[in-house]
Design a protein around this motif. Structure first.
Motif, short mmCIF file in Angstrom:
data_model
loop_
_atom_site.label_atom_id
_atom_site.label_comp_id
_atom_site.label_asym_id
_atom_site.label_seq_id
_atom_site.Cartn_x
_atom_site.Cartn_y
_atom_site.Cartn_z
N ARG A 1 0.83 -1.21 0.00
CA ARG A 1 0.00 0.00 0.00
C ARG A 1 0.86 1.26 0.00
NH1 ARG A 1 -3.08 -3.31 3.35
NH2 ARG A 1 -2.04 -2.51 5.23
N TRP A 2 1.94 1.24 0.78
CA TRP A 2 2.86 2.39 0.83
C TRP A 2 3.38 2.74 -0.57
CZ3 TRP A 2 8.56 1.24 1.06
CH2 TRP A 2 9.32 2.42 1.00
N ILE A 3 3.80 1.72 -1.31
CA ILE A 3 4.33 1.97 -2.65
C ILE A 3 3.21 2.23 -3.64
CG2 ILE A 3 5.65 0.97 -4.56
CD1 ILE A 3 7.23 -0.62 -2.48
N GLY A 4 2.14 1.41 -3.58
CA GLY A 4 1.07 1.51 -4.56
C GLY A 4 0.30 2.81 -4.49
N GLN A 5 0.30 3.48 -3.32
CA GLN A 5 -0.39 4.75 -3.17
C GLN A 5 0.52 5.96 -3.40
OE1 GLN A 5 -2.18 4.59 0.73
NE2 GLN A 5 -3.60 2.94 0.16
N ALA A 6 1.78 5.70 -3.71
CA ALA A 6 2.72 6.79 -3.95
C ALA A 6 2.46 7.44 -5.31
CB ALA A 6 4.15 6.26 -3.90
N PRO A 7 2.86 8.71 -5.49
CA PRO A 7 2.72 9.35 -6.80
C PRO A 7 3.49 8.59 -7.87
CG PRO A 7 3.27 10.96 -5.09
CD PRO A 7 3.43 9.61 -4.47
N ILE A 8 3.03 8.69 -9.10
CA ILE A 8 3.71 8.06 -10.23
C ILE A 8 4.43 9.14 -11.02
CG2 ILE A 8 3.39 6.80 -12.40
CD1 ILE A 8 1.01 5.40 -11.12
N ILE A 9 5.72 8.91 -11.27
CA ILE A 9 6.51 9.85 -12.08
C ILE A 9 6.86 9.16 -13.40
CG2 ILE A 9 7.36 11.09 -10.09
CD1 ILE A 9 9.78 8.80 -11.92
N ARG A 10 7.12 9.97 -14.40
CA ARG A 10 7.51 9.43 -15.69
C ARG A 10 8.91 9.92 -16.04
NH1 ARG A 10 3.43 11.01 -18.78
NH2 ARG A 10 4.46 12.85 -19.65
N ARG A 11 9.82 8.97 -16.23
CA ARG A 11 11.19 9.30 -16.61
C ARG A 11 11.21 9.87 -18.03
NH1 ARG A 11 14.52 9.01 -12.00
NH2 ARG A 11 14.67 6.88 -11.19
N ARG A 12 12.32 10.49 -18.38
CA ARG A 12 12.47 11.00 -19.73
C ARG A 12 12.39 9.88 -20.77
NH1 ARG A 12 11.66 16.44 -20.49
NH2 ARG A 12 12.68 17.64 -18.84
N SER A 13 12.75 8.67 -20.36
CA SER A 13 12.69 7.51 -21.25
C SER A 13 11.26 7.06 -21.53
CB SER A 13 13.47 6.34 -20.64
OG SER A 13 12.86 5.93 -19.42
N GLY A 14 10.30 7.59 -20.75
CA GLY A 14 8.91 7.17 -20.86
C GLY A 14 8.51 6.14 -19.83
N VAL A 15 9.48 5.59 -19.09
CA VAL A 15 9.19 4.59 -18.07
C VAL A 15 8.50 5.26 -16.88
CG1 VAL A 15 10.20 2.96 -16.43
CG2 VAL A 15 11.09 3.12 -18.76
N LYS B 1 7.22 5.10 -12.89
CA LYS B 1 7.60 4.47 -11.64
C LYS B 1 6.85 5.12 -10.48
CE LYS B 1 12.29 2.99 -12.86
NZ LYS B 1 13.68 2.84 -12.37
N PHE B 2 6.63 4.32 -9.44
CA PHE B 2 6.14 4.88 -8.19
C PHE B 2 7.29 5.64 -7.53
CE2 PHE B 2 3.35 1.09 -8.55
CZ PHE B 2 2.12 1.75 -8.52
N GLU B 3 6.96 6.78 -6.93
CA GLU B 3 7.95 7.55 -6.17
C GLU B 3 7.54 7.48 -4.70
OE1 GLU B 3 10.34 11.48 -7.08
OE2 GLU B 3 8.31 11.96 -6.43
N ALA B 4 8.10 6.50 -3.99
CA ALA B 4 7.72 6.24 -2.61
C ALA B 4 8.66 6.98 -1.66
CB ALA B 4 7.76 4.74 -2.33
N ASP B 5 8.08 7.69 -0.71
CA ASP B 5 8.86 8.47 0.25
C ASP B 5 9.47 7.53 1.29
OD1 ASP B 5 9.84 10.27 2.19
OD2 ASP B 5 8.26 11.72 1.74
N LEU B 6 10.80 7.49 1.33
CA LEU B 6 11.51 6.59 2.23
C LEU B 6 11.46 7.05 3.68
CD1 LEU B 6 14.57 6.00 -0.08
CD2 LEU B 6 13.06 4.19 0.76
N ARG B 7 11.02 8.27 3.91
CA ARG B 7 11.01 8.82 5.27
C ARG B 7 9.73 8.48 6.02
NH1 ARG B 7 12.49 14.37 2.45
NH2 ARG B 7 11.12 13.30 0.98
N GLN B 8 8.91 7.60 5.46
CA GLN B 8 7.64 7.25 6.09
C GLN B 8 7.75 6.03 7.02
OE1 GLN B 8 4.68 6.98 3.00
NE2 GLN B 8 4.77 9.17 2.56
N GLY B 9 9.00 5.61 7.31
CA GLY B 9 9.21 4.62 8.36
C GLY B 9 9.33 3.18 7.93
N HIS B 10 9.38 2.90 6.64
CA HIS B 10 9.52 1.51 6.19
C HIS B 10 11.01 1.21 5.98
CE1 HIS B 10 5.20 0.94 5.56
NE2 HIS B 10 5.19 2.17 5.12
N GLY B 11 11.63 0.62 6.98
CA GLY B 11 13.05 0.31 6.87
C GLY B 11 13.91 1.36 7.55
#
Length: 340
Positions: free
Chosen positions: A229-243, A245-255
């Motif tokens: 859920r942490w990753i799946g609810q993160a914003p989606i960014i698009r690289r210049r290549s068109g790929v 990806k989820f942009e998950a905030d690492l400061r939310q306590g997972h790890g």
């Protein structure tokens, strides 16, 4: 975030270069071992700085970190609303300056010798925070830090334990981000996922552990529902290549984020190929091949001062290739073998 107010005067008739434009604020951040002061009349831009660097471990290197100053300036909206990506950044240098230019209203000018930078962005870029943060603000921060502290800038990831780290290298799509994610989930300290900065003599590595970028198919290996859920609810960014990806905030306590720079005990080239023997994922790269592999993987870094010494020290530490096993957990176990 604490905004410190300053005072200046704006009058277009007498100040055509905006040298005294408006009331400004400032924030301070410890990044990559350096002390950064960000100044702006725009609180929106300073909040973007906070989203990028707030809540990070204040990494310090053995040498005293110099102070860098970056001014962020917001211009009126230039582009009509739309989904089109902004133009890619074009870089140039001259007269002791480094420049990165998207267009006439979105650019970066840096003076590494003075440890100062100017980031200019138009209001429409606020609706594209990924591009504004990653291609303009981080461009300024990373370039000034590398030039001002003699660090080797690497495109790669780094994880570790007990102050020791492994540098993860390899082509885009090789699986570095997925490996970094699973290292984080299995208790390995997370230093960086996309950019690593290394002191060539000491092999101390620093990074910015703010976001993790993973594609949707990486979730199939994640069993923990909360993490999905942490990753799946993160914003989606698009690289210049068109790929995308989820942009998950690492400061939310997972790890666990690395509390200090990690001393590299080796490097691993991550391969997208599966291992012939799923129980043997790591193989040492012959010493006579290491220098060429490093240069081919890091063409920009290989032109920077200190690269030769960095390569020597890394070769002494050891460089391996890591092929895929049955599950990313197997690759994390292989990394643990190196970390001891």
């Amino acid at each position: 975030m604490v905004l410190t107010p300053g005072h200046s005067v704006r009058d277009a008739a007498v100040d055509p270069f905006c040298e005294r434009s408006g009331r400004h604020f400032s924030v301070h951040k410890q990044i990559l071992g350096g002390r950064f002061r960000f100044e702006s009349t725009s609180q929106a831009l300073l909040h973007l700085v906070e989203s990028a660097y707030g809540g990070l471990p204040p990494h310090q290197l053995p040498m005293a970190g110099p102070e860098f100053r970056i001014e962020l300036r917001l211009l009126p909206r230039q582009a009509p609303p739309g989904d089109a990506d902004p133009p890619p950044v074009q870089v140039q240098s001259g007269a002791g300056l480094l420049c990165g230019v998207m267009d006439a209203s979105n650019y970066v000018v840096l003076s590494p010798g003075q440890r100062r930078g100017l980031v200019v962005a138009s209001e429409d870029m606020l609706s594209r925070p990924y591009h504004l943060r990653y291609e303009l603000i981080e461009f300024a921060v990373f370039t000034l830090a590398a030039r001002g502290m003699g660090l080797i800038p690497l495109h790669g990831a780094c994880v570790g334990k007990r102050g020791r780290g492994v540098l993860l290298l390899g082509a885009s799509g090789s699986g570095k981000s997925t490996l970094a994610l699973h290292s984080l989930l299995q208790g390995v300290d997370f230093l960086a996922e996309d950019a690593v900065f290394v002191q060539p003599e000491s092999l101390l590595a620093a990074g910015v552990a703010n976001y993790l970028h993973v594609q949707a198919d990486a979730l199939r290996f994640v069993d923990d529902g909360e993490v999905r859920r942490w990753i799946g609810q993160a914003p989606i960014i698009r690289r210049r290549s068109g790929v995308e990806k989820f942009e998950a905030d690492l400061r939310q306590g997972h790890g666990r984020l690395a509390a200090a720079p990690l001393e590299l005990i080796g490097a691993v080239f991550v391969s997208s190929q599966s291992a012939e023997d799923p129980d043997v994922l790591l193989s040492p790269i012959p010493e006579h091949e290491i220098a060429a592999r490093l240069c081919a993987d890091q063409p920009y870094a290989a032109t920077q001062p200190g690269w030769h010494r960095f390569g020597q020290r890394l070769m002494q530490a050891g460089v391996h290739q890591l092929r895929r096993g049955r599950h990313p957990r197997d690759s994390v176990d292989a990394l643990r073998q190196l970390l001891g």
